[in-house]
Design a protein around this motif. Structure first.
Motif, PDB file in Angstrom:
ATOM      1  N   SER A 251       2.519  -6.980  12.342  1.00 31.89           N
ATOM      2  CA  SER A 251       1.965  -6.383  11.125  1.00 31.89           C
ATOM      3  C   SER A 251       2.238  -4.893  11.042  1.00 31.89           C
ATOM      4  O   SER A 251       2.199  -4.308   9.961  1.00 31.89           O
ATOM      5  CB  SER A 251       0.463  -6.655  11.024  1.00 31.89           C
ATOM      6  OG  SER A 251      -0.243  -5.978  12.045  1.00 31.89           O
ATOM      7  N   ALA A 252       2.506  -4.259  12.168  1.00 32.41           N
ATOM      8  CA  ALA A 252       2.778  -2.816  12.182  1.00 32.41           C
ATOM      9  C   ALA A 252       4.255  -2.507  11.924  1.00 32.41           C
ATOM     10  O   ALA A 252       4.609  -1.340  11.761  1.00 32.41           O
ATOM     11  CB  ALA A 252       2.339  -2.206  13.504  1.00 32.41           C
ATOM     12  N   ASP A 253       5.097  -3.509  11.870  1.00 27.62           N
ATOM     13  CA  ASP A 253       6.537  -3.277  11.682  1.00 27.62           C
ATOM     14  C   ASP A 253       6.872  -2.426  10.460  1.00 27.62           C
ATOM     15  O   ASP A 253       7.728  -1.548  10.541  1.00 27.62           O
ATOM     16  CB  ASP A 253       7.308  -4.593  11.626  1.00 27.62           C
ATOM     17  CG  ASP A 253       7.385  -5.283  12.976  1.00 27.62           C
ATOM     18  OD1 ASP A 253       7.008  -4.661  13.997  1.00 27.62           O
ATOM     19  OD2 ASP A 253       7.806  -6.456  13.010  1.00 27.62           O
ATOM     20  N   PRO A 254       6.215  -2.629   9.306  1.00 32.90           N
ATOM     21  CA  PRO A 254       6.547  -1.799   8.143  1.00 32.90           C
ATOM     22  C   PRO A 254       6.285  -0.302   8.356  1.00 32.90           C
ATOM     23  O   PRO A 254       6.816   0.530   7.632  1.00 32.90           O
ATOM     24  CB  PRO A 254       5.642  -2.343   7.036  1.00 32.90           C
ATOM     25  CG  PRO A 254       5.329  -3.732   7.444  1.00 32.90           C
ATOM     26  CD  PRO A 254       5.283  -3.695   8.943  1.00 32.90           C
ATOM     27  N   LEU A 255       5.498   0.032   9.363  1.00 35.66           N
ATOM     28  CA  LEU A 255       5.172   1.445   9.606  1.00 35.66           C
ATOM     29  C   LEU A 255       6.285   2.186  10.343  1.00 35.66           C
ATOM     30  O   LEU A 255       6.178   3.385  10.589  1.00 35.66           O
ATOM     31  CB  LEU A 255       3.856   1.565  10.378  1.00 35.66           C
ATOM     32  CG  LEU A 255       2.650   0.925   9.699  1.00 35.66           C
ATOM     33  CD1 LEU A 255       1.403   1.187  10.519  1.00 35.66           C
ATOM     34  CD2 LEU A 255       2.480   1.431   8.289  1.00 35.66           C
TER      35      LEU A 255
ATOM     36  N   ALA B 126       0.838  -1.204   0.000  1.00 36.32           N
ATOM     37  CA  ALA B 126       0.000   0.000   0.000  1.00 36.32           C
ATOM     38  C   ALA B 126       0.872   1.254   0.000  1.00 36.32           C
ATOM     39  O   ALA B 126       0.636   2.184  -0.774  1.00 36.32           O
ATOM     40  CB  ALA B 126      -0.935  -0.001   1.203  1.00 36.32           C
ATOM     41  N   MET B 127       1.891   1.265   0.847  1.00 37.74           N
ATOM     42  CA  MET B 127       2.771   2.429   0.907  1.00 37.74           C
ATOM     43  C   MET B 127       3.504   2.639  -0.414  1.00 37.74           C
ATOM     44  O   MET B 127       3.667   3.770  -0.860  1.00 37.74           O
ATOM     45  CB  MET B 127       3.765   2.296   2.061  1.00 37.74           C
ATOM     46  CG  MET B 127       3.100   2.409   3.421  1.00 37.74           C
ATOM     47  SD  MET B 127       4.250   2.367   4.814  1.00 37.74           S
ATOM     48  CE  MET B 127       4.935   0.728   4.697  1.00 37.74           C
ATOM     49  N   ALA B 128       3.923   1.547  -1.050  1.00 37.81           N
ATOM     50  CA  ALA B 128       4.610   1.658  -2.334  1.00 37.81           C
ATOM     51  C   ALA B 128       3.690   2.222  -3.416  1.00 37.81           C
ATOM     52  O   ALA B 128       4.158   2.791  -4.396  1.00 37.81           O
ATOM     53  CB  ALA B 128       5.158   0.296  -2.768  1.00 37.81           C
ATOM     54  N   CYS B 129       2.386   2.083  -3.194  1.00 37.75           N
ATOM     55  CA  CYS B 129       1.405   2.676  -4.111  1.00 37.75           C
ATOM     56  C   CYS B 129       0.992   4.075  -3.665  1.00 37.75           C
ATOM     57  O   CYS B 129       0.142   4.705  -4.301  1.00 37.75           O
ATOM     58  CB  CYS B 129       0.173   1.778  -4.208  1.00 37.75           C
ATOM     59  SG  CYS B 129       0.491   0.210  -5.030  1.00 37.75           S
ATOM     60  N   GLY B 130       1.578   4.553  -2.555  1.00 34.51           N
ATOM     61  CA  GLY B 130       1.277   5.889  -2.069  1.00 34.51           C
ATOM     62  C   GLY B 130      -0.006   5.999  -1.276  1.00 34.51           C
ATOM     63  O   GLY B 130      -0.566   7.083  -1.141  1.00 34.51           O
ATOM     64  N   VAL B 131      -0.475   4.883  -0.738  1.00 35.58           N
ATOM     65  CA  VAL B 131      -1.730   4.862   0.016  1.00 35.58           C
ATOM     66  C   VAL B 131      -1.432   4.930   1.510  1.00 35.58           C
ATOM     67  O   VAL B 131      -0.656   4.119   2.020  1.00 35.58           O
ATOM     68  CB  VAL B 131      -2.524   3.570  -0.304  1.00 35.58           C
ATOM     69  CG1 VAL B 131      -3.776   3.475   0.539  1.00 35.58           C
ATOM     70  CG2 VAL B 131      -2.851   3.509  -1.786  1.00 35.58           C
ATOM     71  N   PRO B 132      -2.036   5.864   2.240  1.00 39.62           N
ATOM     72  CA  PRO B 132      -1.835   5.927   3.699  1.00 39.62           C
ATOM     73  C   PRO B 132      -2.257   4.614   4.353  1.00 39.62           C
ATOM     74  O   PRO B 132      -3.203   3.960   3.919  1.00 39.62           O
ATOM     75  CB  PRO B 132      -2.761   7.068   4.149  1.00 39.62           C
ATOM     76  CG  PRO B 132      -2.951   7.904   2.938  1.00 39.62           C
ATOM     77  CD  PRO B 132      -2.915   6.940   1.772  1.00 39.62           C
ATOM     78  N   VAL B 133      -1.550   4.242   5.423  1.00 37.81           N
ATOM     79  CA  VAL B 133      -1.753   2.942   6.048  1.00 37.81           C
ATOM     80  C   VAL B 133      -2.101   3.081   7.526  1.00 37.81           C
ATOM     81  O   VAL B 133      -1.506   3.883   8.244  1.00 37.81           O
ATOM     82  CB  VAL B 133      -0.483   2.072   5.897  1.00 37.81           C
ATOM     83  CG1 VAL B 133      -0.625   0.753   6.614  1.00 37.81           C
ATOM     84  CG2 VAL B 133      -0.183   1.829   4.425  1.00 37.81           C
ATOM     85  N   LEU B 134      -3.033   2.250   7.962  1.00 38.22           N
ATOM     86  CA  LEU B 134      -3.462   2.152   9.350  1.00 38.22           C
ATOM     87  C   LEU B 134      -3.296   0.702   9.770  1.00 38.22           C
ATOM     88  O   LEU B 134      -3.690  -0.207   9.030  1.00 38.22           O
ATOM     89  CB  LEU B 134      -4.932   2.572   9.451  1.00 38.22           C
ATOM     90  CG  LEU B 134      -5.684   2.296  10.735  1.00 38.22           C
ATOM     91  CD1 LEU B 134      -5.090   3.103  11.876  1.00 38.22           C
ATOM     92  CD2 LEU B 134      -7.142   2.632  10.551  1.00 38.22           C
ATOM     93  N   SER B 135      -2.725   0.484  10.947  1.00 36.08           N
ATOM     94  CA  SER B 135      -2.484  -0.875  11.404  1.00 36.08           C
ATOM     95  C   SER B 135      -2.697  -0.953  12.904  1.00 36.08           C
ATOM     96  O   SER B 135      -2.539   0.032  13.621  1.00 36.08           O
ATOM     97  CB  SER B 135      -1.045  -1.287  11.077  1.00 36.08           C
ATOM     98  OG  SER B 135      -0.773  -2.582  11.574  1.00 36.08           O
ATOM     99  N   GLY B 136      -3.017  -2.156  13.366  1.00 36.01           N
ATOM    100  CA  GLY B 136      -3.056  -2.404  14.795  1.00 36.01           C
ATOM    101  C   GLY B 136      -1.632  -2.434  15.337  1.00 36.01           C
ATOM    102  O   GLY B 136      -0.671  -2.501  14.573  1.00 36.01           O
ATOM    103  N   ASN B 137      -1.489  -2.368  16.645  1.00 36.17           N
ATOM    104  CA  ASN B 137      -0.149  -2.334  17.221  1.00 36.17           C
ATOM    105  C   ASN B 137       0.170  -3.558  18.063  1.00 36.17           C
ATOM    106  O   ASN B 137       1.133  -3.553  18.818  1.00 36.17           O
ATOM    107  CB  ASN B 137       0.031  -1.074  18.066  1.00 36.17           C
ATOM    108  CG  ASN B 137      -0.880  -1.041  19.281  1.00 36.17           C
ATOM    109  OD1 ASN B 137      -1.709  -1.923  19.474  1.00 36.17           O
ATOM    110  ND2 ASN B 137      -0.738  -0.021  20.090  1.00 36.17           N
ATOM    111  N   ALA B 138      -0.630  -4.627  17.926  1.00 33.36           N
ATOM    112  CA  ALA B 138      -0.468  -5.781  18.805  1.00 33.36           C
ATOM    113  C   ALA B 138       0.443  -6.876  18.252  1.00 33.36           C
ATOM    114  O   ALA B 138       0.760  -7.804  18.956  1.00 33.36           O
ATOM    115  CB  ALA B 138      -1.838  -6.379  19.121  1.00 33.36           C
ATOM    116  N   ASP B 139       0.854  -6.754  17.001  1.00 35.79           N
ATOM    117  CA  ASP B 139       1.693  -7.809  16.445  1.00 35.79           C
ATOM    118  C   ASP B 139       2.674  -7.215  15.432  1.00 35.79           C
ATOM    119  O   ASP B 139       2.772  -6.004  15.285  1.00 35.79           O
ATOM    120  CB  ASP B 139       0.844  -8.914  15.809  1.00 35.79           C
ATOM    121  CG  ASP B 139      -0.037  -8.410  14.675  1.00 35.79           C
ATOM    122  OD1 ASP B 139       0.244  -7.335  14.116  1.00 35.79           O
ATOM    123  OD2 ASP B 139      -1.012  -9.104  14.345  1.00 35.79           O
TER     124      ASP B 139
END
Length: 97
Positions: free
Chosen positions: A22-26, A7-20
């Motif tokens: 999955s948020a590492d790319p942020l 999503a980021m590589a496509c320029g799309v803002p990203v929202l993620s949970g912080n419990a695992d």
């Protein structure tokens, strides 16, 4: 399902949970929004914030750069392209020796 880095590589803002992981790319929130796991109010607030920041961008007002498509794309590519992956992998190999 699209990943955060895609999503980021496509320029799309990203929202993620912080419990695992999955948020590492942020990058600890530098590249996107992290919200408490299973907190619908936090998700709603972050979504509203993202939409407001996009509206500011479109109106030519100062806005959160996490909503800057070009900046976000550049950051994602710099962190997650093939060369960056190879460099990180080599660093991990050196550290394990």
């Amino acid at each position: 399902m699209i990943s955060q880095s895609e999503a980021m590589a496509c320029g799309v803002p990203v929202l993620s949970g912080n419990a695992d992981g999955s948020a590492d790319p942020l990058q600890d929130g530098r590249l996107g929004w992290r919200v408490p796991h299973r907190d619908p109010e936090a998700v709603a607030t972050a979504c509203i914030t993202i939409l407001q920041e996009i509206a500011k961008r479109e109106q030519g007002q100062p806005y959160d750069r996490r909503c800057d498509s070009n900046w976000l794309r550049e950051q994602a590519i710099a962190l997650f392209d093939k060369a960056a992956f190879a460099q990180q992998f080599q660093a991990l190999l050196r550290a394990s020796q």
